[in-house]
Every structure is written in structure tokens, then in C-alpha cells.
Design a protein around this motif. Structure first.
Motif, short mmCIF file in Angstrom:
data_model
loop_
_atom_site.label_atom_id
_atom_site.label_comp_id
_atom_site.label_asym_id
_atom_site.label_seq_id
_atom_site.Cartn_x
_atom_site.Cartn_y
_atom_site.Cartn_z
N GLN A 61 0.87 -1.17 0.00
CA GLN A 61 0.00 0.00 0.00
C GLN A 61 0.90 1.21 0.00
N ALA A 62 0.52 2.26 -0.68
CA ALA A 62 1.37 3.44 -0.79
C ALA A 62 0.51 4.69 -0.87
N VAL A 63 1.17 5.82 -1.02
CA VAL A 63 0.52 7.12 -1.09
C VAL A 63 1.02 7.81 -2.37
N LEU A 64 0.09 8.21 -3.22
CA LEU A 64 0.43 8.91 -4.45
C LEU A 64 0.33 10.41 -4.22
N VAL A 65 1.45 11.10 -4.42
CA VAL A 65 1.51 12.56 -4.30
C VAL A 65 1.53 13.12 -5.72
N PRO A 66 0.43 13.74 -6.17
CA PRO A 66 0.39 14.27 -7.54
C PRO A 66 1.45 15.36 -7.74
N ALA A 67 1.79 15.60 -8.99
CA ALA A 67 2.74 16.66 -9.31
C ALA A 67 2.28 17.98 -8.69
N ASN A 72 6.72 19.02 -5.58
CA ASN A 72 7.35 18.02 -6.44
C ASN A 72 6.92 18.24 -7.89
N PRO A 73 7.86 18.30 -8.84
CA PRO A 73 7.48 18.55 -10.23
C PRO A 73 6.78 17.37 -10.90
N ASP A 74 7.02 16.17 -10.42
CA ASP A 74 6.42 14.96 -10.99
C ASP A 74 5.66 14.21 -9.90
N PRO A 75 4.71 13.34 -10.28
CA PRO A 75 4.05 12.51 -9.28
C PRO A 75 5.08 11.64 -8.54
N PHE A 128 21.58 8.19 8.80
CA PHE A 128 22.62 9.18 9.07
C PHE A 128 23.03 9.09 10.54
N ALA A 129 24.06 9.84 10.93
CA ALA A 129 24.48 9.86 12.33
C ALA A 129 23.33 10.37 13.21
N ARG A 130 22.61 11.36 12.73
CA ARG A 130 21.41 11.88 13.40
C ARG A 130 20.31 11.98 12.36
N ARG A 131 19.06 11.91 12.80
CA ARG A 131 17.93 12.03 11.87
C ARG A 131 18.10 13.29 11.04
N GLN A 132 17.86 13.17 9.73
CA GLN A 132 18.02 14.29 8.82
C GLN A 132 16.80 14.41 7.93
N VAL A 133 16.57 15.62 7.45
CA VAL A 133 15.57 15.87 6.42
C VAL A 133 16.35 16.10 5.13
N ILE A 134 16.06 15.28 4.11
CA ILE A 134 16.81 15.35 2.85
C ILE A 134 15.91 15.87 1.74
N TYR A 135 16.55 16.34 0.68
CA TYR A 135 15.85 16.80 -0.51
C TYR A 135 15.65 15.59 -1.42
N ALA A 136 14.40 15.22 -1.63
CA ALA A 136 14.06 14.07 -2.47
C ALA A 136 13.34 14.59 -3.70
N GLY A 137 14.07 15.21 -4.57
CA GLY A 137 13.48 15.88 -5.72
C GLY A 137 13.21 17.32 -5.35
N PRO A 138 13.16 18.19 -6.33
CA PRO A 138 12.92 19.60 -6.05
C PRO A 138 11.61 19.80 -5.29
#
Length: 191
Positions: A61-67, A72-75, A128-138
Motif C-alpha cells: 500500500q502506498a501514497v500517491l503525491v500528484p505533481a 514536487n514537479p512529478d508525481p 545518518f548519524a542523526r535524523r536528517q531531512v533530505i531533498y528528495a526531488g525539487p
């Protein structure tokens, strides 16, 4: 470490192998990131990945995030428990920090985000060494686990991920406020 394995975790989180991740060398697919590689993080300089786990998942089961729903530029397809970092006024009012880590499943119903079934495939968990928030696409910010479990935040104490109940309550408040704003005379779309 780093070899594919079956997943038996109760929480369903991780990144699809093809999801773009921001690194100092440019965008790389999550499946190409290796232990020791640096990744751009929201409130820190590039941080080295200290661990990579790979899981083969069969049509979860997953979650679809539309463009454009989250910048996010793409779904994008996210696993239900993948923490998404959002900067929300309501989070500051309710929980004292405008940046909230919200499980993707709590976003269903907002800005066209809906449940779906993901294709079977490789899921990547970066640590990571500590929890991080990363950039997963623009425009898309996702949290990844850390050895210490804390989110590095340059401006104050670490913000813990919201519980499922807190996330549902926050998103209900966000949606109610957006609906109310849209119903006011002369209102324009929020995105």
C-alpha cells in the motif's frame, strides 16, 4: 549491510530506488546512494550516509503525491509511514515548531494526495548519524533515520516526528483552514 532483504518491519517507510536525492555531485537515484556518500540536508551541510538498507517489497500500500502537491514537479509514490517534512503555520500553533514530520498516510485527502498500490520493487532506507531531512526531488523534503534518533535543527531543539494521531489532527486543521479560505469571496487557489 546494503544487500536486499525481505521487510518484516511493522512501519512501512523508505524511498523508492528511483527517487532523486540531492547530493553535492547532483541528483542521484536513492538506489545509487552508498554508505559514505554525502547527501544535502535541510538544516545541515551535506551529511554522510552511515547506513543503507535495501528491501524488496511486493506491491505495498502506498501514497500517491500528484505533481506540484508538495512542490514536487512529478508525481511521487511514497510508502505510508515515510516521514514528510512540511513547514506549516498550524504545526507551530499546535506543536511549537513550524516544521513537522508527518507520515505520508496522514496526507491522504489533501491537495489530491491519495492511496494507491505501489509496484513491487526495491525500497531504500538511508541512515545518518542523526535524523536528517533530505531533498528528495525539487521541493520534496523527507526524513531519514539517524543513529541518535534526533533531527538536527540549527535553530533550536530537535523536533520529534508527530504521532499518527497528532499528524491526523494537524492535517485535519490544515485542510479545514484551506477549505475555509477557498470559500471566502475573492479566494484564489492555494497552489
Amino acid at each position: 549491510m546494503g544487500q536486499p532483504s525481505g521487510s518484516t518491519d511493522e512501519r512501512i517507510e523508505g524511498l523508492s530506488a528511483g527517487l532523486p536525492i540531492a547530493t553535492p555531485l547532483g541528483w542521484r537515484a536513492a538506489g545509487q546512494v552508498r554508505e559514505g556518500d554525502a547527501v544535502w540536508c535541510l538544516d545541515a551541510p551535506p551529511q554522510p550516509v552511515v547506513g543503507v538498507r535495501r528491501h524488496l517489497m511486493r506491491a505495498p500500500q502506498a501514497v500517491l503525491v500528484p505533481a506540484l502537491a508538495l512542490g514536487n514537479p512529478d508525481p511521487v509514490v511514497l510508502l505510508p509511514d515515510q516521514p514528510v517534512a512540511l513547514d506549516l503555520d498550524q504545526a507551530a500553533e499546535l506543536y511549537g515548531d513550524p516544521v513537522a514530520l508527518i507520515p505520508a498516510r496522514a496526507l491522504v485527502g489533501w491537495r489530491g494526495i491519495r492511496r494507491c498500490r505501489a509496484q513491487a520493487g526495491l525500497v531504500i532506507r538511508l541512515r545518518f548519524a542523526r535524523r536528517q531531512v533530505i531533498y528528495a526531488g525539487p521541493g520534496l523534503l523527507l526524513a531519514c533515520a539517524g543513529e541518535a534518533g534526533l533531527l538536527v535543527c540549527a535553530e533550536g531543539p530537535p523536533a520529534p516526528p508527530l504521532t499518527a494521531g497528532q499528524a491526523r489532527h494537524l492535517m485535519a486543521c490544515v485542510m479545514a483552514e484551506e477549505i475555509g479560505a477557498a470559500l471566502r469571496p475573492g479566494a484564489q487557489a492555494a497552489f
